[in-house]
Design an enzyme around this catalytic site. Sequence first.
Site, PDB file in Angstrom:
ATOM      1  N   SER A 181     -72.576  83.186  39.776  1.00  0.00           N
ATOM      2  CA  SER A 181     -71.629  84.267  40.104  1.00  0.00           C
ATOM      3  C   SER A 181     -70.261  83.677  40.422  1.00  0.00           C
ATOM      4  O   SER A 181     -69.227  84.302  40.177  1.00  0.00           O
ATOM      5  CB  SER A 181     -72.128  85.073  41.311  1.00  0.00           C
ATOM      6  N   SER A 183     -71.758  89.036  43.888  1.00  0.00           N
ATOM      7  CA  SER A 183     -73.079  88.574  44.328  1.00  0.00           C
ATOM      8  C   SER A 183     -74.141  89.592  43.938  1.00  0.00           C
ATOM      9  O   SER A 183     -74.034  90.765  44.296  1.00  0.00           O
ATOM     10  CB  SER A 183     -73.076  88.390  45.854  1.00  0.00           C
ATOM     11  N   GLY A 184     -75.147  89.134  43.197  1.00  0.00           N
ATOM     12  CA  GLY A 184     -76.195  90.034  42.719  1.00  0.00           C
ATOM     13  C   GLY A 184     -76.808  90.846  43.850  1.00  0.00           C
ATOM     14  O   GLY A 184     -76.787  92.080  43.831  1.00  0.00           O
ATOM     15  N   SER A 185     -77.313  90.152  44.852  1.00  0.00           N
ATOM     16  CA  SER A 185     -77.997  90.834  45.955  1.00  0.00           C
ATOM     17  C   SER A 185     -77.052  91.098  47.122  1.00  0.00           C
ATOM     18  O   SER A 185     -77.292  92.001  47.923  1.00  0.00           O
ATOM     19  CB  SER A 185     -79.161  89.973  46.460  1.00  0.00           C
ATOM     20  N   GLY A 186     -75.994  90.301  47.253  1.00  0.00           N
ATOM     21  CA  GLY A 186     -75.084  90.414  48.389  1.00  0.00           C
ATOM     22  C   GLY A 186     -75.723  90.025  49.705  1.00  0.00           C
ATOM     23  O   GLY A 186     -75.184  90.289  50.774  1.00  0.00           O
ATOM     24  N   THR A 222     -77.662  86.771  50.384  1.00  0.00           N
ATOM     25  CA  THR A 222     -78.035  85.407  50.760  1.00  0.00           C
ATOM     26  C   THR A 222     -77.221  84.970  51.977  1.00  0.00           C
ATOM     27  O   THR A 222     -76.139  85.499  52.243  1.00  0.00           O
ATOM     28  CB  THR A 222     -77.789  84.415  49.604  1.00  0.00           C
ATOM     29  N   GLU A 238     -75.026  88.380  35.982  1.00  0.00           N
ATOM     30  CA  GLU A 238     -73.874  87.506  35.743  1.00  0.00           C
ATOM     31  C   GLU A 238     -73.154  87.880  34.440  1.00  0.00           C
ATOM     32  O   GLU A 238     -71.921  87.887  34.379  1.00  0.00           O
ATOM     33  CB  GLU A 238     -74.329  86.040  35.750  1.00  0.00           C
TER      34      GLU A 238
END
Lengths: 190, 190, 190, 190
Positions: free
Chosen positions: A51, A90-93, A95, A151
């Site tokens: 990302s 960020s895919g999940s936001g 981490t 992505e």
Amino acid sequence: MDLKEVIESVENELKILKLGDLNKECDILNDKIMKRTVTRGNIFVYGAGRSGFVGKSFAMRLVQLGFKAYMVGESATPPMKKDDLFIVISGSGKTQIVKDIIEISNRNLVKIVMISAEKVDDEKIYMNIIIGGKSKTSEDKKILPLGSHFEINALIFLDSLIFKLIKAYNLEERVEKITQMYREDRIPVI
Amino acid sequence: MDLKEVIESVENELKILKLGDLNKECDILNDKIMKRTVTRGNIFVYGAGRSGFVGKSFAMRLVQLGFKAYMVGESATPPMKKDDLFIVISGSGKTQIVKDIIEISNRNLVKIVMISAEKVDDEKIYMNIIIGGKSKTSEDKKILPLGSHFEINALIFLDSLIFKLIKAYNLEERVEKITQMYREDRIPVI
Amino acid sequence: MDLKEVIESVENELKILKLGDLNKECDILNDKIMKRTVTRGNIFVYGAGRSGFVGKSFAMRLVQLGFKAYMVGESATPPMKKDDLFIVISGSGKTQIVKDIIEISNRNLVKIVMISAEKVDDEKIYMNIIIGGKSKTSEDKKILPLGSHFEINALIFLDSLIFKLIKAYNLEERVEKITQMYREDRIPVI
Amino acid sequence: MDLKEVIESVENELKILKLGDLNKECDILNDKIMKRTVTRGNIFVYGAGRSGFVGKSFAMRLVQLGFKAYMVGESATPPMKKDDLFIVISGSGKTQIVKDIIEISNRNLVKIVMISAEKVDDEKIYMNIIIGGKSKTSEDKKILPLGSHFEINALIFLDSLIFKLIKAYNLEERVEKITQMYREDRIPVI
């Protein structure tokens, strides 16, 4: 499964980007980007891992168009200040590192825009643009492994945003100038 | 022009990737990548600017699958040696720095694979995979500015290659392991 | 040989930095850096490999002091323009990539300052600051391998230059502000 | 204050590195690095900001000497596994991101070596090497601003460690080979 079918699965994930809602959010974000040229605000970009590479591709285009854009984590990135725009990819936001970058940045009262695969619940986020694909940690079954669909969606969404930014604010001449510099091999890109 | 139309123009450029020839070349390249695990050869990746960010995204996936892959220009990249595989991503394949990197690498007798928008004539190149889009310096008129169409095609082509690599060599278990590590937030990605 | 003796060999190489000539050149360079705030010029920094890491350390400090400094090769680096300052860090100043970066940059009519171990003869160079140590390819026998002595000298020279820049132009308040931001963990450094 | 006096202040901070204790710790760390070649363990390096540039300089030398070393945050860094060695460079050892990286890495049961300006209390740390200088956030008054003295000490300490590693394990031939490759401009460093 041959290449054709894999590409089709990528296109299938892109469908979400064609919806009218995203078109509207794209315009709103472009408006916020443009506004920083008036307020002398900076635009910061961050993403972790792949990302982050998408983020760097986006920051590079913003700078080529003449905006004051910076990538968090690069050597020449200035400190943030109130009302700067901070775009997080960020895919999940979710981490740990992403959450901490948001926490740290938020202390500077920047406006945080989160571009993610799914909805991210965090009151520090000012605007959440959901572009589908799939986060690395989602249970969803998709063709490409890990967060690749997210992505790819992110790169295409942000490149499309750049296109719309050029059109909305008549930046064609600036694009032509940069293209010419590349043709004359005058940009020391490594 | 709204987001929908821009995405469609991206999809239009992706058509070339669905052709049978590219499917075959993809399998040949995967075979060369796999072969390095037997010969203990390394895989090097290079691209300048945004092509470099695509290259880093690709190198990251190769390493996650267990291959010995390295990005030229990163701190922990070892010297090249005879018969290592060197994958270069470059729209035109012709800028001074790209030509230098090929020249310098070629002194080590590595096998150079060039992934480009158009055909690149250079006898140092062992295999040239043409994936369309448009190089930064081409006169071609496309919707997205500079080399964006090439960079998007490159990311999608290489991610599709990764998918086929997983299937062809049964690397699903390895993917599952990495996914699990991400779910447990055990990979320090920044 | 124990640690003490190695450190002493490092100090031995540092002697050149204490000479009056370098003090004078340091002031001249600081003057050129400061002048860019008036002319709205940018400062670009480049180095390859470990010299590049020294360059990034230097660019980071310049930005923290409020200068418009950029590292060649990072995503958010703008194009160069006439009379911008370009500081190149290179032991020998002679590798192919360094020569090409100079060639490409010179097309933009920037002022090129070369910081090197030995004298570099190149008419494109506007100012050459020689800081000793040893270039990677020199036949000189030194204690540390490759270009380490040069890289250490470069980091210390440039950090000393930063100190003198702060004193000469009263930037203490700015340093205090950044220090305070670090204390409050408000800078998202990764 | 002229350059001479600034360099002397740097040398003053270097005194701590000449003490016998650090010489012993340096040998212990070298032993741990060497041991990974037997156990097939990897060596990971991390630092944030300028400490990270020092870390990259160190990782580059380790790789040139033939060790399996990787920089956390680079694209081609593999996942960590039990008993790998993880060397963290951080003045204070206490910023949020550094603590996160240690937390995340520790989940993989790696051995964590912390190189810091002052003592860092954290039970996750296996070995703490204190090299003085000054962390960015310390109240200590030193000549150079922020963490510069620590970063300089770190670069010199780690380069000296590399020297002792070469001597202790007779790696001179390897150094000669790399030097020769640089002389023939066969390493594509950018």
